[in-house]
Design a protein around this motif. Structure first.
Motif, short mmCIF file in Angstrom:
data_model
loop_
_atom_site.label_atom_id
_atom_site.label_comp_id
_atom_site.label_asym_id
_atom_site.label_seq_id
_atom_site.Cartn_x
_atom_site.Cartn_y
_atom_site.Cartn_z
N LYS A 95 -16.25 13.09 -35.72
CA LYS A 95 -15.00 14.01 -35.68
C LYS A 95 -15.17 15.32 -36.17
O LYS A 95 -14.76 16.07 -35.64
N SER A 129 -11.23 17.86 -28.16
CA SER A 129 -10.90 16.65 -28.83
C SER A 129 -11.34 15.37 -28.19
O SER A 129 -11.21 15.45 -27.11
N LYS A 130 -11.56 14.35 -28.81
CA LYS A 130 -12.05 13.05 -28.28
C LYS A 130 -10.84 12.65 -27.27
O LYS A 130 -11.16 12.25 -26.20
N SER A 131 -9.66 12.67 -27.64
CA SER A 131 -8.64 12.41 -26.92
C SER A 131 -8.31 12.98 -25.47
O SER A 131 -8.24 12.43 -24.30
N ARG A 132 -8.71 14.32 -25.69
CA ARG A 132 -8.65 15.24 -24.39
C ARG A 132 -9.87 14.85 -23.61
O ARG A 132 -9.65 14.61 -22.24
N ILE A 159 -11.09 11.82 -23.14
CA ILE A 159 -11.05 10.49 -22.49
C ILE A 159 -9.96 10.84 -21.43
O ILE A 159 -10.21 10.35 -20.54
N PHE A 160 -8.80 11.39 -22.02
CA PHE A 160 -7.81 11.71 -20.82
C PHE A 160 -7.92 12.31 -19.92
O PHE A 160 -7.86 12.20 -18.78
#
Ligand SMILES: Nc1ncnc2c1ncn2[C@@H]1O[C@H](COP(=O)(O)OP(=O)(O)OP(=O)(O)O)[C@@H](O)[C@H]1O
Ligand SMILES: Nc1ncnc2c1ncn2[C@@H]1O[C@H](COP(=O)(O)OP(=O)(O)OP(=O)(O)O)[C@@H](O)[C@H]1O
Ligand SMILES: [Mg+2]
Ligand SMILES: [Mg+2]
Lengths: 359, 313, 310, 305, 519
Positions: free
Chosen positions: A93, C215-218, C220-221
């Motif tokens: 992270k 970001s990881k979420s971005r 992924i999505f």
């Protein structure tokens, strides 16, 4: 004190890949450092571990990658203070938030597959801009995207921003990838063979762009290639790798004018001399060893014309040639018979120096 | 130079168009003429997409040419071939491919890959002779018998490319078309292949059509060079003529793109840019500028280029 | 794009014509007539044959049928008692099949997709193996077995849902059929999404996107899931078709008066007109699904869209 | 520099030079061997393979060695619970031993699936090869044909066909055959299209290898992985289809019983005699699971190559 | 859960599980049992059936027979009304019956007009005479005159059937094509009216028709029929309170046999084996007898079916007809035919072997019930065991194909069943007359033919003699072993104890809800 100028220090990095055939010892204790505003070239044949030694820097890990040891220290100025961090120790992270894109950016080898096929070029760059500069307005982001596209030497900014990757040629795509890498104003740019998939004309153009940007932005660059000709164009320092190890390192002049390792000689000679064509091109015979096997002695020995018996027994240490120049070959040992670099290479170097002086 | 030598391949006004849609065609090769003499190495250079591969494949008749004439060893091979001519073509002209990985069938052993040509054309030969032939050519390309039972993926790029060469020379061809045999290889290995080709040529007198985008390697191996761009032949001459006195700005830009190993020079190197323009090629003619050296251009254009040339000198 | 769609529609129409012709001839070859009630007299039969035009030559029959079809008239059921036009019968039976079908597609794709994503994100972990196990079981268990288990446990033992479909019970009685019907879709999508996503996550462009520092979420999505979704579209059409086939079984298991029930009853009663009408309807349905998915794919994937515009 | 300096000293002389010809050492693994190795490394796949073999052995051997015959009617012993009177899985309404019937049913299901799939394999592969290799108009025509065929729902064709023909094993197999190959042909075609553009195909063409030989000895071996995987995945589908046919009343005729017909029979009495449906379902599930997992494993092993 | 409970708990409503859905509610077209049930209870005719099986006048208040029994004059009740308030007219019957006869309408039950002996019916159905020549006329609003060509003993039973129900011409014309397509397009003359239904529904709700002339005697307000095709599900639905009454499939009897809600009565079908007399070797009586003797009917009933079915010896099912003299059941007075006897089977087989070369037999049956497959498999094993050297093949088809093959004579032996359309032996026996079109097996016996003729003519008004003659005919048929009866299907059900007065009838409309009460 000297550390301050070193943006990146890799120490004794060891990387394995577990595979079905056994562990691939891709990187076997590699150390190098990159100074601020400097370009370091990692040179070596395909499969010698160049990519494997830079992937951990940006936290890119294949599922079967095992980092066996080493440190990767990254230093940067933050509000006037020098911060230091071991990139192997931080969480994914943190890496994502602090390092990737903002501090260290990467340009990959294959421009054909590096861009998301379903997203417009402008958007892909914009995304990188937005993630690095979180407070930017949409308009500002757009503006920056246009600037970046122009920076990498593309004229039709508006059109290209609205296009999809498959509508662009390889050279164009690679420029976009570079623009993306620059989006977060990184300090360190890692280029993993950015020109290998392109033809010479486009390669030359891409190199020019990287050079220009590096100068403008005072970037540190790690440049990976197997072509010493390319290195000559772009690098300040050179690390020559063979079978997962750095076997010679020095400034560009050290390596090009006073190469010490037979492998470096071979690499230098394999770049065709346009000005003085020879009958037969000098070459390095054979192939790199199977990296799953344990290597005894000098990995290069079997291909080395100048191999000594000891090369098959004991690994050569790094011999210091000068303050900036080191090489790992038993030929530098005091006990070794004196060996000169191949005559043709010597002649070529002499001529080069002549050219330089003559100018 | 070798003026009196026999001509092996005569390509005259070759055109190769590909239909893209009902209306549009892509003129991959447009009116190209050149000759290759016996035992000669002919270099074909140009950037990606300039039509080099297409020329090569049209000559070996993997494509049906749209126009022009191809005469190989005094046989017109442009269109329908008789069975006899086909056999002559398929044995006397061989090809080496760009991608050493994809040019070898991954499911076949090296020995079988090399033997394939004999299996097809030398039916009278018994297995043992064929095997011996295989061992022989393997040795010629610097590999020993231990390779016959290997699979392509177990070989390095350079070794694979040498297998590709072995496959071609086992037929004792008169012409080898080598389509960018180097561009997928490391520089250190490129030399292995170039040397090998040169050596084989010396031993057997095979003519080679050597295709590349990198002028530096072409220079090493070629007797004569042709520069193509967007399907047109821009400049052609002996290696010396082209290198010492490049005329066409495109050729010049190609030469300027070759990286050297003098770091100080390279850092300062000014590379020539070249703007492509197809329509301009159509309005120009091929003009001889001395010796065997020809350039595509207008009279006055060429004069300007020549002047520039002498200025630089 | 317009031209492309037009071309596809023309092809679809030709396909439909061929289908109808082949089916018509095939059905003429079927043994047994629709009117073979044990208690019928020859005179009655004759009257009936004349009534439905079955005494004419086959090709004339086909021509009549085809002509009427163009006006939306698929004839009447041969089943004497019903005497209803086939169109009306389809109209009466289709809505419930459609409702359950759509619910099952929605449930199957959404849940399957989510499970696939989870499995891919937890690639090579226990969760992944668990999901794989579940999905393999999902594609392996015939849906009538699933239906049986569901109704025994959820309806009979726990009494959460009605055992049988009933129009008056409304939505709650469609829950179990929907679940039973969706298991295969769900499991297939899960498997496909998982492997597709693992591939995409290993692709160069994801590595580059990741290196941007988003970001990881971005990541992924915006990149992974989006690309996965595009490739999922390609399997949707065959899955939807599979699902329609499955609905016949599920309708039998839950006594749903849907199109499948109508169809199977018609087949068993040699009710040619209904069989033909429903088959044709199914074919239209399939072809439109395929067409729709194709066009959808073209709209969503720029590579295809731009190629087709060019 | 270190302790055995002196010993090392002697080694500072040039080593003997190797010959110019390269030699290859190390084990050489063929594609097949590599795939097998990888496959056997996959626990799940191996277990399911073992399971399938076990089920197959059970299916083909049990009817020969059991004291009961699968079709022997014994009304006095009808509906016995599992374990009673030596009937391990109990007996059905006619007093037939469910254990041997399940075995027989399994073998019938397997036979139907295998025969249908094997024929599919031949048709699908040939069709896909031809369509993919020759391309152009032939391809367009052949693709249109499969397109038309595939828009007709499989179930419909199969049901209609079984109705048109005499019900029985052959008609079920023929019916399954008619549609089954489409998927195979698609996959083979896609593979051929991919392989066709590889340079080794051009190489073969430029050497003058006849088309037939190119298709069979250059292209086919490179598509075999996909073919095998598809084949493996199709088998459970075929078994399932057969079960489906049985479920809508079009299964193999009595006294033959496939797993599908047994499930269909038992289905209506699942609450009263759960074992009548449980055992066939269990075996069907095992076969389906086994083939699916094995196919998965095989695909992984092949893909990794 | 609770919804279902409260529904079934309420006093004046009942939910019934039925196996087939409603195909049509047009009285003339209704065919499936569920449809007939609904039509019978919503469209009352001249007669209805009481729970004791006796027919009573329904919409007709009076009937006068004249013309030697060939003319009957019915008076329609004054207070007989349609559910929309209009009154039921004599013409409503004329209109309905003419439709029934009309070959263009092609009702599956149009033969019943002929069976009832109504003048010109058969000719009209065959398309030989005009529809309006049917022997039925309306005289004024409430008087219906019917002309007969023959006297039919069981006429009241027949006329109680749903296909004889009245249809209001005005309403029919008004609705046009929509007639009877949904609850909205229906009016009722019976105790109930359809409250909720449209084409394709799997439930149908009936509510009390307050306009019904005898509404005060209708006790249950609402009756819902729920289609459940899966028999096991319907039992579960009964158990969890979704339905209050369900037929039970044979296989489930074992589980629910001891349940307090379990009830079993004999059903109206006899299952038998039918040999094709035109098939080589099967016209040999010894062979047929050998086969008949080799089948253990008791074992079929007790071990294979276990569903409350009983062995059948007579072609006439138990509980259908009683001896007008003694009051005994027809079936109990019938010959017992062939009871299981391996030794007799063997001796007849030995005889047959000398007389015919037939050594194989294909038994055809359909897939409409899994029990048939079991019975067929059992017969196969028994015949093969008891008749050494006989090879029996089974052939399963769909129901339609089975009847198709039967009709075209393309069979050797069929395992089939038959249910009477009305409660009289002729409903069965007439089929075996030499020239009857339903005589698919082409069996022929002149004594049998003359007995049936006599029953229809000379004995028509002498019930006892008629009965004797029919009993004799039955025995001839059974003894010929041309179609050995095997068993009479049981009709096991689960029924809430709170439901009273629900009785299943073997012929005609299966249920008369008018008498149902819930306590
Ligand atoms: N994910 C992996 N799994 C197994 N082995 C790997 C993996 N990645 C790299 N290797 C192996 O590790 C060694 C070093 O690989 P690396 O990619 O660093 O080479 P490289 O010097 O970058 O070569 P190239 O010029 O081809 O990119 C090679 O032998 C390679 O086969
Ligand atoms: N079979 C084909 N159909 C349609 N277009 C083709 C075909 N083959 C080649 N082309 C097009 O013809 C042009 C010339 O292609 P060609 O492959 O000959 O170039 P090249 O000089 O060999 O380039 P590279 O260096 O990339 O190999 C390109 O624009 C290419 O896209
Ligand atoms: Mg690399
Ligand atoms: Mg090319």
């Amino acid at each position: 004190m000297g550390d301050e100028n070193k943006i990146l220090t890799v120490q004794n990095l060891t990387v394995d890949y577990t595979t079905f055939r056994g562990n691939v010892h891709a990187v076997r204790g590699v150390s190098f450092e990159v100074n601020r505003g400097e370009t370091l070239a990692l040179v070596g044949e395909s499969g010698c571990g160049k990519s494997a030694s830079v992937k951990p820097i940006i936290g890119e890990d294949a599922s079967n990658q095992v980092i066996k040891g080493g440190k990767i220290i990254y230093r940067w100025q933050h509000q006037g203070k020098l911060e230091e961090i071991d990139l192997l120790k931080i969480t994914a992270k943190e890496m994502q938030r602090k390092i990737k894109g903002r501090q260290i950016a990467m340009v990959f080898q294959d421009p054909m597959t590096s861009l998301d096929p379903t997203m417009r070029i402008g958007k892909q760059i914009g995304e990188a801009v937005a993630s690095a500069h979180s407070k930017l307005s949409k308009k500002k982001i757009d503006e920056r995207v246009r600037n970046l596209i122009a920076t990498v030497g593309i004229n039709r900014v508006e059109t290209v921003a609205k296009q999809y990757p498959h509508q662009l040629s390889g050279g164009m795509r690679q420029r976009i990838v570079i623009a993306i890498a620059l989006a977060g104003d990184p300090q360190l740019l890692i280029c993993d063979e950015p020109t290998t998939a392109l033809d010479v004309t486009i390669q030359a153009r891409i190199l020019d762009i990287i050079k220009k940007i590096q100068k403008e932005r005072h970037l540190s660059v790690i440049f990976i290639t197997h072509n010493l000709g390319v290195v000559a164009t772009i690098a300040d320092k050179v690390n020559v790798m063979y079978a997962g190890k750095v076997i010679e390192k020095g400034t560009i002049e050290d390596i090009f004018f006073e190469p010490k390792h037979p492998y470096t000689w071979g690499l230098l000679e394999s770049v065709p001399d346009v000005d003085a064509p020879q009958e037969a091109l000098p070459m390095i015979a054979g192939t790199i060893p199977d990296m799953t096997q344990r290597i005894i002695g000098d990995a290069f020995a079997p291909r080395n014309e100048y191999a000594l018996d000891i090369d098959f027994v004991k690994e050569p240490p790094m011999f210091e040639v000068s303050k900036t120049h080191q090489a790992a070959t038993w030929l530098l040992d005091k006990r070794a018979p004196t060996v000169q670099m191949p005559r043709s290479l010597q002649k070529r170097i002499n001529r080069m120096q002549g050219e330089n002086n003559g100018k | 130079m070798m003026e009196n030598d026999e001509i092996l391949l005569d390509v005259e006004g070759l055109k190769q168009y590909f239909p893209i849609t009902h209306k549009k065609v892509l003129k991959a090769v447009d009116d190209i003429s050149f000759k290759i003499r016996k035992g000669e190495t002919f270099g074909l250079v140009g950037e990606s997409g300039s039509g080099k591969t297409t020329i090569g494949r049209a000559i070996i008749r993997l494509y049906e040419p749209t126009g022009g004439r191809i005469i190989f060893d005094k046989i017109d091979i442009t269109h329908e071939l008789t069975k006899k001519n086909k056999t002559i073509l398929r044995t006397n002209m061989q090809m080496i491919f760009q991608d050493p990985m994809s040019s070898l069938n991954p499911r076949k052993k090296i020995g079988d890959i090399i033997k394939l040509g004999l299996d097809v054309h030398a039916k009278e030969m018994d297995e043992k002779t064929k095997k011996n032939e295989v061992y022989h050519v393997l040795k010629q390309v610097g590999l020993d018998g231990s390779f016959v039972d290997r699979y392509p993926k177990e070989l390095s790029g350079g070794q694979r490319q040498r297998v590709g060469i072995a496959r071609a020379i086992i037929m004792h061809p008169k012409l080898i078309i080598a389509d960018e045999p180097l561009s997928a290889l490391d520089v250190s290995v490129q030399a292995q292949v170039v040397n090998l080709l040169k050596q084989i040529q010396k031993e057997t007198g095979i003519a080679i059509l050597f295709i590349a985008h990198d002028l530096s390697m072409v220079r090493y191996i070629s007797d004569r060079i042709a520069v193509v761009h967007l399907g047109h032949l821009l400049e052609m001459g002996t290696t010396d003529e082209v290198f010492k006195h490049p005329m066409h700005p495109y050729t010049k830009s190609l030469i300027s793109a070759i990286p050297g190993i003098n770091p100080r020079l390279e850092k300062k190197r000014h590379r020539l840019n070249y703007q492509k323009n197809v329509t301009a090629y159509l309005q120009r003619t091929t003009i001889n500028v001395g010796g065997t050296h020809v350039v595509l251009g207008h009279e006055n254009e060429i004069e300007a280029w020549q002047e520039n040339d002498s200025l630089n000198e | 794009m317009k031209k492309y769609v037009f071309k596809r529609i023309v092809i679809a129409l030709c396909t439909l014509f061929i289908i109808i012709l082949v089916l018509f001839l095939m059905e003429k070859g079927m043994p047994g007539s629709p009117f073979n009630d044990e208690k019928m007299t020859h005179a009655q039969l004759k009257v009936l044959y004349a009534k439905y035009g079955l005494n004419k030559p086959v090709l004339v029959q086909f021509w009549d049928y085809f002509r009427n079809m163009l006006t939306g008239n698929f004839g009447e059921s041969y089943s004497l008692q019903v005497n209803t036009s086939v169109t009306e019968m389809i109209a009466a039976h289709f809505p419930i099949s459609l409702q359950i079908g759509l619910q099952a597609v929605a449930l199957g794709t959404v849940v399957g997709f989510i499970l696939g994503i989870i499995a891919a994100l937890k690639h090579n972990t226990v969760i992944d193996s668990l999901m794989t196990g579940v999905s393999v079981i999902g594609v392996s268990l015939p849906n009538f077995v699933v239906a049986l288990i569901l109704s025994l446990v959820l309806a009979y033992k726990l009494n959460w849902f009605p055992l049988i479909y009933s129009a008056s019970a409304g939505f709650s009685s469609t829950v179990l059929p929907t679940i039973a019907l969706s298991t295969f879709t769900m499991a297939s999508i899960e498997r496909y999404a998982r492997s597709e996503m693992v591939d995409i996550m290993n692709s160069d462009f994801i590595k580059l996107a990741d290196a941007k520092g988003i970001s990881k979420s971005r990541l992924i999505f915006r990149h992974v899931i989006r690309n996965t979704m595009i490739s999922i579209i390609t399997v949707l059409a065959p899955l939807a078709i599979e699902l329609i086939a499955g609905s016949m079984v599920i309708e039998k298991a839950f006594s749903i008066p849907g199109l499948g029930t109508l169809y199977i009853n018609a087949i068993q009663a040699n009710d040619y007109n209904v069989v033909l009408g429903v088959t044709f309807f199914y074919a239209v349905l399939f072809i439109s699904i395929m067409l729709l998915v194709d066009i959808l794919y073209g709209v969503i994937d720029p590579r295809v869209r731009l190629a087709k515009e060019g | 520099m270190d302790m055995n300096n002196s010993e090392d000293d002697k080694l500072f002389k040039f080593a003997r030079q190797d010959t110019k010809v390269e030699h290859y050492e190390g084990a050489s693994l063929s594609f097949g061997r590599m795939v097998l190795l990888r496959f056997f490394h996959n626990k799940g796949a191996v277990i399911s393979l073992a399971l399938i073999i076990a089920v197959a052995l059970f299916a083909f051997i049990t009817p020969h060695i059991s004291q009961f015959s699968p079709n022997a009617v014994e009304p006095a012993a009808s509906n016995l619970n599992p374990g009673q009177a030596g009937h391990w899985f109990g007996t059905d309404n006619l007093g037939r031993d469910i254990f041997t019937r399940v075995a027989k049913g399994t073998s019938i299901s397997l036979e139907v699936a295998f025969v249908a799939m094997a024929i599919d394999l031949v048709i699908g592969t040939t069709y896909g090869m031809i369509s993919g290799y020759f391309g152009g108009k032939i391809d367009i025509l052949m693709q249109r044909f499969t397109e038309v065929l595939s828009t007709i729902p499989m179930i419909i064709v199969v049901t209609l066909l079984v109705l048109v023909m005499r019900p029985g094993m052959t008609s079920i197999i023929v019916a399954m055959m008619i549609m089954g190959w489409i998927n195979m042909s698609r996959i083979v075609r896609a593979q051929v299209l991919k392989v066709k553009n590889e340079e080794y195909i051009l190489a073969a063409q430029s050497i003058g290898v006849p088309t037939i030989k190119i298709i069979f000895s250059e292209i086919l071996p490179n598509t075999i992985g996909q073919i095998v995987t598809t084949f493996m995945f199709s088998i459970p589908n075929a078994i399932f289809l057969e079960a489906f046919l049985a479920f809508v009343g079009l299964g193999v005729p009595a006294p033959l019983a496939s797993l599908g017909t047994m499930i269909n029979d038992g289905y209506t009495q699942a609450v009263v005699y759960p074992y009548m449906v449980c055992f066939p379902v269990l075996f069907l599930a095992i076969i389906m699971l086994g083939f699916n997992i094995m196919a998965d494993g095989l695909r992984d092993a092949i893909d990794a190559e | 859960g609770c919804g279902a409970k409260s529904q079934s708990g309420s006093k004046s409503s009942m939910t019934m599980a039925v196996t087939s859905s409603v195909d049509s509610l047009d009285p003339v077209l209704a065919y499936q049992t569920t449809s007939c049930t609904v039509v019978g209870n919503t469209n009352e005719g001249l007669y209805s059936i009481k729970n004791n099986g006796k027919a009573e006048l329904a919409l007709a208040s009076k009937v006068v027979t004249s013309d030697g029994g060939l003319t009957k004059t019915f008076t329609i009740r004054k207070n007989a009304k349609w559910s929309d308030g209009s009154s039921v007219m004599a013409n409503d019957f004329v209109f309905a019956w003419r439709r029934l006869a009309n070959p263009k309408v092609a009702s599956a039950f149009n033969f019943e007009l002929g069976a009832a002996g109504i003048k010109n019916a058969d000719a009209i159905v065959a398309g030989e005479k005009a529809v309006n020549s049917l022997g039925v006329e309306a005289k004024g609003e409430k008087t219906l005159i019917v002309h007969f060509s023959k006297k039919v003993a069981y006429l009241p039973q027949l006329l109680s059937f749903s296909s004889f129900a009245p249809v209001q011409e005005k309403y029919y014309k008004k609705e046009g094509k929509k007639f009877a397509q949904s609850a909205k397009n229906l009016i009722a003359s019976g105790p109930y009216k359809v409250a909720n239904w449209k084409q394709g529904d799997n439930t149908i709700t009936l509510v009390k028709n307050n306009e019904y002339w005898d509404a005060k005697n209708v006790k249950t307000k609402k009756i819902k029929l729920q289609v459940i095709t899966d028999p096991e599900k319907s039992a579960l639905a009964f158990k969890n309170g979704t339905v209050d009454y369900t037929p039970l499939s044979g296989q489930l009897v074992a589980k629910y046999k001891n349940d307090s809600s379990y009830k079993n009565s004999l059903g109206n079908f006899t299952q038998y084996l039918m040999f094709n007399m035109k098939s080589k070797g099967l016209n040999n009586a010894d062979l047929r007898k050998a086969i008949a003797y080799s089948i253990n009917k008791k074992s079929i009933v007790n071990n294979v079916l276990k569903d409350g079915s009983q062995i059948a010896n007579s072609m006439i099912m138990k509980g259908l007809v009683t001896d007008p003299g003694t009051g005994k059941d027809f079936a109990s007075e019938s010959t017992t035919g062939y009871e299981y006897s391996p030794s007799k089977a063997k001796s007849y087989w030995n005889k047959a072997k000398r007389e015919t070369s037939r050594r194989t037999l294909t038994i055809l049956y359909d897939d409409s019930d899994t029990a048939y497959a079991n019975v067929a498999a059992y017969i196969q094993s028994q015949v093969q065991k008891n008749l050494k050297g006989m090879k029996v093949t089974l052939k399963q088809t769909t129901k339609k194909t089975r009847s198709d093959k039967m009709m075209s004579g393309d069979f050797e032996a069929v395992l089939t069943r038959w249910g009477p359309d009305y409660a009289d032996p002729t409903a069965i026996l007439s089929m075996y007359q030499t020239d009857n079109i339903s005589n698919y097996q082409k069996w022929s016996n002149s004594t049998f033919d003359s007995l049936l003729n006599a029953a229809a003519t000379t004995y028509a008004s002498n019930p006892t003699k008629r009965y004797k003659a029919l009993l004799k005919a039955n025995n001839i048929l059974v003894n010929s072993a041309a179609c050995p009866p095997l068993y009479q299907l049981g009709s096991p059900v689960l029924q809430r104890s709170s439901i009273h007065g629900l009785k299943q009838h073997l012929a005609g409309v299966p249920f008369w809800f008018k008498y149902v009460s819930i306590k």
